[in-house]
Design an enzyme around this catalytic site. Structure first.
Site, PDB file in Angstrom:
ATOM      1  N   HIS A  36      37.276  30.352  37.823  1.00 19.78           N
ATOM      2  CA  HIS A  36      36.025  30.539  38.562  1.00 19.78           C
ATOM      3  C   HIS A  36      35.083  29.387  38.223  1.00 19.78           C
ATOM      4  CE1 HIS A  36      36.851  34.812  39.676  1.00 19.78           C
ATOM      5  NE2 HIS A  36      37.494  34.843  38.514  1.00 19.78           N
ATOM      6  N   ASN A  38      31.740  28.886  38.329  1.00 22.03           N
ATOM      7  CA  ASN A  38      30.563  29.121  37.475  1.00 22.03           C
ATOM      8  C   ASN A  38      30.924  29.683  36.101  1.00 22.03           C
ATOM      9  OD1 ASN A  38      27.721  28.593  38.768  1.00 22.03           O
ATOM     10  ND2 ASN A  38      29.050  29.255  40.431  1.00 22.03           N
ATOM     11  N   HIS A  85      24.125  32.087  37.116  1.00 19.74           N
ATOM     12  CA  HIS A  85      23.777  31.810  38.518  1.00 19.74           C
ATOM     13  C   HIS A  85      22.312  31.423  38.673  1.00 19.74           C
ATOM     14  CE1 HIS A  85      27.516  34.252  39.836  1.00 19.74           C
ATOM     15  NE2 HIS A  85      27.780  32.968  39.826  1.00 19.74           N
ATOM     16  N   PRO A 119      30.857  31.683  47.724  1.00 22.68           N
ATOM     17  CA  PRO A 119      29.787  31.012  48.476  1.00 22.68           C
ATOM     18  C   PRO A 119      28.499  31.836  48.391  1.00 22.68           C
ATOM     19  CG  PRO A 119      31.819  31.111  49.755  1.00 22.68           C
ATOM     20  CD  PRO A 119      32.015  31.993  48.555  1.00 22.68           C
ATOM     21  N   HIS A 254      41.625  40.347  42.447  1.00 23.06           N
ATOM     22  CA  HIS A 254      41.444  40.874  41.093  1.00 23.06           C
ATOM     23  C   HIS A 254      41.857  42.345  41.161  1.00 23.06           C
ATOM     24  CE1 HIS A 254      39.339  37.202  40.384  1.00 23.06           C
ATOM     25  NE2 HIS A 254      38.977  37.550  39.171  1.00 23.06           N
ATOM     26  N   GLU A 257      41.475  45.610  36.799  1.00 25.90           N
ATOM     27  CA  GLU A 257      40.727  45.174  35.609  1.00 25.90           C
ATOM     28  C   GLU A 257      40.187  46.380  34.863  1.00 25.90           C
ATOM     29  OE1 GLU A 257      38.353  41.271  35.231  1.00 25.90           O
ATOM     30  OE2 GLU A 257      38.169  41.837  37.334  1.00 25.90           O
ATOM     31  N   ASP A 332      40.732  31.833  33.753  1.00 28.57           N
ATOM     32  CA  ASP A 332      39.692  32.716  34.292  1.00 28.57           C
ATOM     33  C   ASP A 332      38.331  32.021  34.232  1.00 28.57           C
ATOM     34  OD1 ASP A 332      38.751  34.952  35.544  1.00 28.57           O
ATOM     35  OD2 ASP A 332      38.753  36.241  33.785  1.00 28.57           O
ATOM     36  N   ASP A 333      37.739  31.966  33.027  1.00 28.41           N
ATOM     37  CA  ASP A 333      36.402  31.387  32.854  1.00 28.41           C
ATOM     38  C   ASP A 333      36.414  30.580  31.555  1.00 28.41           C
ATOM     39  OD1 ASP A 333      34.862  32.865  35.061  1.00 28.41           O
ATOM     40  OD2 ASP A 333      35.763  34.531  33.974  1.00 28.41           O
TER      41      ASP A 333
HETATM   42  C1  6MZ Z   1      36.090  39.577  38.063  1.00 36.48           C
HETATM   43  C2  6MZ Z   1      35.067  37.520  37.842  1.00 36.48           C
HETATM   44  C3  6MZ Z   1      35.605  37.383  36.541  1.00 36.48           C
HETATM   45  O1  6MZ Z   1      32.181  32.549  41.943  1.00 36.48           O
HETATM   46  O2  6MZ Z   1      29.963  32.038  40.935  1.00 36.48           O
HETATM   47  N1  6MZ Z   1      34.345  36.436  38.104  1.00 36.48           N
HETATM   48  N2  6MZ Z   1      35.323  38.606  38.590  1.00 36.48           N
HETATM   49  N3  6MZ Z   1      36.615  39.503  36.826  1.00 36.48           N
HETATM   50  C4  6MZ Z   1      36.394  38.438  36.023  1.00 36.48           C
HETATM   51  N4  6MZ Z   1      36.928  38.448  34.771  1.00 36.48           N
HETATM   52  C5  6MZ Z   1      36.122  38.388  33.623  1.00 36.48           C
HETATM   53  N5  6MZ Z   1      35.205  36.198  36.065  1.00 36.48           N
HETATM   54  C6  6MZ Z   1      34.435  35.628  37.029  1.00 36.48           C
HETATM   55  O3  6MZ Z   1      31.992  32.273  39.463  1.00 36.48           O
HETATM   56  C7  6MZ Z   1      31.477  33.404  38.778  1.00 36.48           C
HETATM   57  C8  6MZ Z   1      31.852  34.670  39.508  1.00 36.48           C
HETATM   58  O4  6MZ Z   1      33.270  34.854  39.479  1.00 36.48           O
HETATM   59  C9  6MZ Z   1      33.593  36.231  39.362  1.00 36.48           C
HETATM   60  C10 6MZ Z   1      32.282  36.992  39.338  1.00 36.48           C
HETATM   61  O5  6MZ Z   1      31.950  37.399  40.649  1.00 36.48           O
HETATM   62  C11 6MZ Z   1      31.296  35.928  38.856  1.00 36.48           C
HETATM   63  O6  6MZ Z   1      29.965  36.184  39.266  1.00 36.48           O
HETATM   64  P1  6MZ Z   1      31.437  31.777  40.886  1.00 36.48           P
HETATM   65  O7  6MZ Z   1      31.735  30.307  40.899  1.00 36.48           O
END
Ligand code: 6MZ
Length: 392
Positions: A36, A38, A85, A119, A254, A257, A332-333
């Site tokens: 992702h 962000n 955000h 978006p 997803h 979870e 993921d992040d």
């Molecule tokens: C579900 C997730 C996530 O889209 O603003 N996001 N959704 N499960 C997860 N596991 C922990 N990690 C991230 O990136 C951030 C967004 O990605 C999703 C959430 O909607 C989060 O706000 P973007 O670039």
């Protein structure tokens, strides 16, 4: 695909054990399918953006929380995304973070990245979903990369310069060993996945799907359903996802979870091209997943840090791997969870007693699950051929 070194049980490893795998995993070419935007921002950028807001802007305390990386519940995690955000509201910032995130994956020997982002419609700053995605696409162009199958073609002199730039960056970050796998490697290919946030309405979800459809020729490769899993219902998003399918856009969801058997069953019955996480599946849904052979994006550190899974050793990657189920290791992040794809590979190798050949094979197989044409797959498969004989 063999299960473990001796083909039998999964050998758990203590956390530090994975560190010895890092040098190998860092120079292994890798495919990242679940990142992702962000959630992948550099700490330094977050702190800089927070500082720019000044004392009346985002609290220093928030910035500290953002970069402190402790384990947090899934609910806390989504509060954290709301704070992030608030820092990334400007088009220029979106372009910048995209460029930086791609550069970081490239420096980690990621040869193919599917970056996903939601978006955003922010009328207060003149941002529409379309202008948000344009800002992301500008970041991809800034990163001087090829965006999937059909990138806008620069003049040939500029193209030569781009290839040289990425070649230089790759060799700087990987050292001479990078050539072990594919000395012809010149950079990273990136596809963009547009996410539907579970907080959105069905109409907003459909807008995202239509945007993705209209921007396919610019590198958008698919649709994701993500966001807080305790919010929203499957029925809300189904029409938009059906439209995506009608447009021929591949889907990743997803899934599982949190425990929600009814939703998991509906998602799997819909047969998305991939699913992420699948942490909380009861036996019947687990069997449904295995029978459907839907590739899984496994995000180990994320699942541990959000307390969906109790330990690396207990992670269901082991079951999927033993069952020869299609699985791709993902971050993921990487920013929020302070990890990298190399680190995730190292954790898998150490936690489940894999050999270097097994790890290489997991990376190579990930190519088969990407949202791209056969020609991109062919190109990536060639990247992996030369590494077959490499040992740790
Ligand atoms: C579900 C997730 C996530 O889209 O603003 N996001 N959704 N499960 C997860 N596991 C922990 N990690 C991230 O990136 C951030 C967004 O990605 C999703 C959430 O909607 C989060 O706000 P973007 O670039």
């Amino acid at each position: 695909m063999a299960a473990t070194t001796d083909g039998s049980s999964v050998a758990p490893a203590s956390a530090p054990d994975w560190e010895k795998w890092l040098p190998f995993c860092k120079q292994l070419p890798k495919v990242e399918l679940h990142a992702h935007l962000n959630g992948s921002i550099r700490d330094a950028t977050i702190r800089e953006l927070a500082d720019k807001r000044g004392p009346k802007g985002l609290l220093a305390e928030d910035a500290h929380t953002l970069t402190s990386k402790g384990d947090r519940s899934l609910a806390d995690c989504f509060k954290l995304f709301d704070v992030i955000h608030q820092l990334t509201t400007e088009h220029d910032t979106i372009t910048r973070i995209t460029r930086e995130v791609v550069a970081d994956f490239a420096a980690d020997s990621v040869v193919y990245l599917e970056l996903r982002t939601t978006p955003k419609h922010r009328p207060e700053v003149g941002m529409t979903k379309q202008s948000y995605v344009e800002a992301v696409l500008a970041g991809l162009m800034d990163a001087k990369i090829a965006t999937n199958d059909d990138p806008p073609q620069p003049p040939s002199s500029q193209k030569a310069e781009m290839l040289e730039d990425t070649r230089e960056a790759t060799s700087r970050s990987n050292g001479a060993k990078a050539a072990t796998f594919d000395e012809r490697r010149t950079g990273i290919i990136v596809g963009l996945i547009l996410s539907i946030d579970r907080r959105e309405s069905g109409e907003a979800a459909l807008e995202t799907v239509q945007l993705a459809h209209s921007l396919r020729h610019r590198g958008v490769v698919g649709i994701d359903l993500s966001g807080n899993p305790t919010v929203g219902s499957w029925a809300t998003f189904l029409p938009a996802l059906q439209w995506a399918r009608a447009y021929g856009l591949p889907l990743t969801l997803h899934c599982g979870e949190v425990p929600n058997a009814e939703e998991v069953r509906a998602m799997l019955a819909f047969r998305p091209e991939r699913v992420g996480h699948v942490c909380c599946l009861a036996e019947p849904e687990w069997q449904q997943l295995l029978d459907a052979k839907i590739p899984v994006e496994a995000c180990l550190t994320s699942n541990i840090k959000t307390e969906s899974i109790s330990s690396f050793a207990a992670h269901h990657f082991a079951l999927l791997y033993k069952d020869d189920h299609p699985v791709a290791i993902c971050t993921d992040d990487s920013g929020v969870f302070s990890t990298s794809l190399s680190q995730e590979y190292a954790i898998v190798a150490a936690s489940f007693g894999l050999t270097a050949d097994h790890v290489f094979s997991v990376a190579r197989h990930s190519v088969e699950y990407i949202f791209a044409s056969e020609s991109v797959k062919q190109k990536l498969r060639r990247t992996f051929v030369r590494g077959q004989t490499h040992k740790q």
